[in-house]
Design an enzyme around this catalytic site. Sequence first.
Site, short mmCIF file in Angstrom:
data_model
loop_
_atom_site.label_atom_id
_atom_site.label_comp_id
_atom_site.label_asym_id
_atom_site.label_seq_id
_atom_site.Cartn_x
_atom_site.Cartn_y
_atom_site.Cartn_z
N ASN A 40 46.65 42.50 37.19
CA ASN A 40 45.89 41.22 36.55
C ASN A 40 45.86 41.38 35.25
O ASN A 40 45.52 41.81 34.29
CB ASN A 40 44.46 41.38 37.03
CG ASN A 40 43.66 40.12 36.30
OD1 ASN A 40 44.14 39.22 35.95
ND2 ASN A 40 42.31 40.29 36.24
N LYS A 79 45.06 38.86 33.08
CA LYS A 79 44.11 38.08 32.52
C LYS A 79 44.70 37.05 31.65
O LYS A 79 45.64 36.63 31.65
CB LYS A 79 43.05 38.89 31.89
CG LYS A 79 42.68 40.12 32.85
CD LYS A 79 41.54 40.76 32.37
CE LYS A 79 41.10 42.13 33.19
NZ LYS A 79 39.98 42.86 33.07
N HIS A 91 37.15 37.06 40.86
CA HIS A 91 36.98 38.16 39.78
C HIS A 91 35.69 38.19 39.10
O HIS A 91 35.04 37.20 38.85
CB HIS A 91 38.40 37.98 38.97
CG HIS A 91 38.48 39.35 37.87
ND1 HIS A 91 37.87 39.50 36.81
CD2 HIS A 91 39.37 40.23 38.03
CE1 HIS A 91 38.06 40.73 36.21
NE2 HIS A 91 39.11 41.14 37.19
N GLU A 144 34.87 38.57 35.98
CA GLU A 144 35.08 37.52 34.92
C GLU A 144 34.72 36.41 35.10
O GLU A 144 34.25 35.58 34.40
CB GLU A 144 36.28 37.96 34.15
CG GLU A 144 36.32 39.40 33.41
CD GLU A 144 37.58 40.18 33.22
OE1 GLU A 144 38.50 39.27 33.19
OE2 GLU A 144 37.51 41.14 32.83
N GLU A 181 35.70 46.26 42.60
CA GLU A 181 35.76 46.37 41.21
C GLU A 181 34.38 46.58 40.55
O GLU A 181 33.71 45.53 40.41
CB GLU A 181 36.64 45.20 40.71
CG GLU A 181 38.06 45.01 40.82
CD GLU A 181 38.81 44.22 39.90
OE1 GLU A 181 39.72 44.89 39.52
OE2 GLU A 181 38.34 43.21 39.51
N GLY A 230 37.73 47.30 32.29
CA GLY A 230 37.99 47.12 30.99
C GLY A 230 36.97 48.12 29.92
O GLY A 230 36.91 48.04 28.62
N SER A 282 39.47 50.18 35.41
CA SER A 282 40.21 51.19 34.19
C SER A 282 40.94 52.13 35.15
O SER A 282 40.80 53.24 34.83
CB SER A 282 39.01 52.08 33.71
OG SER A 282 38.17 51.03 32.75
C1 PEP Z 1 40.59 43.92 36.42
O1 PEP Z 1 40.84 43.03 35.46
O2 PEP Z 1 40.49 43.62 37.54
C2 PEP Z 1 40.62 45.23 36.02
C3 PEP Z 1 40.25 46.19 36.86
O3 PEP Z 1 40.63 45.70 34.42
P1 PEP Z 1 40.84 47.10 33.86
O4 PEP Z 1 42.01 47.98 34.83
O5 PEP Z 1 41.36 46.80 32.65
O6 PEP Z 1 39.55 47.76 33.95
#
Ligand code: PEP
Length: 254
Positions: free
Chosen positions: A9, A11, A95, A97, A167, A173, A213
């Site tokens: 992803n 973003k 997601h 976000e 997630e 992040g 992460s």
């Molecule tokens: C994501 O954006 O779905 C995500 C898991 O980000 P990150 O791997 O940076 O934590």
Amino acid sequence: MRRKIIAGNWKLNKTISESIRLVNTLKVKIVNVSHTDMIVCPTFISLSAVAEALKGSNIQLGAQNLFWEENGAFTGEISGPMLKSAGCSHVIIGHSERRQYFGETDETVNKRLKAAISAKLSPIVCVGETLHQREENQTFDVIKAQIGGALQGFDTSELRELIIAYEPVWAIGTGKNATPEQAQDVHSFIRSQLEVLFQADFAASVRIQYGGSVKPENADSLLSQPDIDGALVGGASLDADGFAAIIKSSENLI
Ligand code: PEP
């Protein structure tokens, strides 16, 4: 046996030319991968160019969101058939976000899921609890409500391509990943919910990705858990070496 699936992803990152450069570099690094499904999800504006760059490779293309109407007076939105025409096979829905910054709810996730299915896009439906919810021991209640809300009104024949991404919001992040045991616990709970809502054979067939992460250093231990069928990768997917290393972890577990 569920095939592992690793999605990146991106973003709000990468211009069109940077996106093309990233997939061109990635393509070379994953030529021998055959047991893992691979997806990249650039911004809308880069989709067509990335689709072109991916021709002849086994990396698939996903979008980061879609709107539930196919067309009309919805300024700034994009629909399933439009994503399909740009070369997408997958789309991320709900997601955290989107939930956090753009007012996404379980109800809008459900509408977007319907739109994805009718456009024949494979949906990656994201669920996950916040740190506060985890600390208040609400994780399973939150996940149950998110899964129930997202999948309400569907039958298994419509959900054959469904992918769920667990997630935990506190791990996205932040550099702080869930431990393999914490993730496995929730993945197994999600599968049990799918069994309650649908049937055991359907629950056993749905792929559940972990996201939060994921990095080359922790990919092995997460991906080797019995109910973790892949990863949704944010930050580490912006670097071809890092993303390829995560894909190779998955490939080596076969
Ligand atoms: C994501 O954006 O779905 C995500 C898991 O980000 P990150 O791997 O940076 O934590």
